[in-house]
Design a protein around this motif. Sequence first.
Motif, PDB file in Angstrom:
ATOM      1  N   ARG A 147       0.856  -1.186   0.000  1.00 50.32           N
ATOM      2  CA  ARG A 147       0.000   0.000   0.000  1.00 50.32           C
ATOM      3  C   ARG A 147       0.890   1.233   0.000  1.00 50.32           C
ATOM      4  N   VAL A 148       0.311   2.380  -0.286  1.00 47.44           N
ATOM      5  CA  VAL A 148       1.045   3.638  -0.271  1.00 47.44           C
ATOM      6  C   VAL A 148       0.969   4.228   1.136  1.00 47.44           C
ATOM      7  N   VAL A 149       2.115   4.500   1.726  1.00 50.74           N
ATOM      8  CA  VAL A 149       2.187   5.117   3.054  1.00 50.74           C
ATOM      9  C   VAL A 149       2.617   6.570   2.873  1.00 50.74           C
ATOM     10  N   SER A 150       1.819   7.501   3.395  1.00 54.63           N
ATOM     11  CA  SER A 150       2.119   8.928   3.211  1.00 54.63           C
ATOM     12  C   SER A 150       1.947   9.715   4.508  1.00 54.63           C
ATOM     13  N   THR A 151       2.096   9.038   5.648  1.00 58.98           N
ATOM     14  CA  THR A 151       1.965   9.701   6.940  1.00 58.98           C
ATOM     15  C   THR A 151       3.330   9.796   7.622  1.00 58.98           C
ATOM     16  N   GLY A 152       3.387  10.559   8.719  1.00 56.37           N
ATOM     17  CA  GLY A 152       4.639  10.688   9.453  1.00 56.37           C
ATOM     18  C   GLY A 152       5.737  11.279   8.582  1.00 56.37           C
ATOM     19  N   PRO A 153       6.935  10.710   8.625  1.00 59.46           N
ATOM     20  CA  PRO A 153       8.032  11.244   7.804  1.00 59.46           C
ATOM     21  C   PRO A 153       7.799  11.052   6.310  1.00 59.46           C
ATOM     22  N   TYR A 154       6.881  10.139   5.969  1.00 57.38           N
ATOM     23  CA  TYR A 154       6.569   9.918   4.550  1.00 57.38           C
ATOM     24  C   TYR A 154       5.792  11.081   3.945  1.00 57.38           C
ATOM     25  N   ARG A 155       5.343  12.019   4.762  1.00 54.69           N
ATOM     26  CA  ARG A 155       4.723  13.236   4.227  1.00 54.69           C
ATOM     27  C   ARG A 155       5.754  14.128   3.552  1.00 54.69           C
ATOM     28  N   LEU A 156       7.014  14.005   3.967  1.00 52.03           N
ATOM     29  CA  LEU A 156       8.072  14.892   3.487  1.00 52.03           C
ATOM     30  C   LEU A 156       8.969  14.227   2.450  1.00 52.03           C
ATOM     31  N   ILE A 157       9.376  12.994   2.724  1.00 48.25           N
ATOM     32  CA  ILE A 157      10.257  12.265   1.811  1.00 48.25           C
ATOM     33  C   ILE A 157       9.723  10.854   1.614  1.00 48.25           C
ATOM     34  N   ARG A 158      10.106  10.242   0.498  1.00 42.50           N
ATOM     35  CA  ARG A 158       9.544   8.938   0.157  1.00 42.50           C
ATOM     36  C   ARG A 158      10.326   7.774   0.763  1.00 42.50           C
ATOM     37  N   HIS A 159      11.532   8.032   1.247  1.00 36.79           N
ATOM     38  CA  HIS A 159      12.344   6.936   1.778  1.00 36.79           C
ATOM     39  C   HIS A 159      13.010   7.314   3.106  1.00 36.79           C
ATOM     40  N   PRO A 160      12.211   7.686   4.111  1.00 40.45           N
ATOM     41  CA  PRO A 160      12.814   8.047   5.404  1.00 40.45           C
ATOM     42  C   PRO A 160      13.494   6.878   6.101  1.00 40.45           C
TER      43      PRO A 160
END
Length: 225
Positions: A147-160
């Motif tokens: 699934r696509v995760v876009s919360t937490g640090p994933y709001r800013l960068i795609r590979h935190p």
Amino acid sequence: MGESAMRREWLTGKLIPLALWSIPLASEILALAGKSAQMAREGLRQDLSMEFARHTLTLAFFLLVLAAYLSRMRVVAPAAGFKEKILPMMVFLAGPLGIFVLQRLGWPARFAAPRTAVALSVAGLALSLWALWHLRSSFSILAEARRVVSTGPYRLIRHPLYLGEAGTMLGLCLLLGTYTALAFWAAVNLFQLVRARIEEEKLAREFPDYRAYRQRTRFILPGLY
């Protein structure tokens, strides 16, 4: 999926990675126990404290990845071919196994930056924990789509998670204090970037909303790249 295919998937996707992962994990547990006993006998010398910190951080990182790996959700699109299966697994194992080997070689340090090393490792581990908390059951080693995760640090960068791993590993390499360790860190992270691009291709094919997510976020460095 046939029974033989399921057995093969379980072998390559579970048993072999866990067996290989158990080698550095067991080694760090034994090393940490040994350092704890030595510190109890000899007191809090600076060199022992740095060794204890190094083993503690390494063990915490290994356990963190293991917990995420064992709690994954069902895959939507499995990995296929060398670049989605073999290459990611090689990169995943190269970091911890390489650090394990470099630590056991015991080459003399060429430089010393213990405070910087520990700070980088702690910061990297904290970022990894934050990323894994949001990734959780979507964690993958191979290039798989869940699934696509876009919360937490994933709001800013795609590979935190990869950024956190890079920071932790850099700290561990600085604690070793050799240029060989730094060269190893650079090589592993170069392939890690390739691995990240392969994952993005997979997610973009499987999830249309990932393309929009990719346009509004940075690759791995907030505000830069």
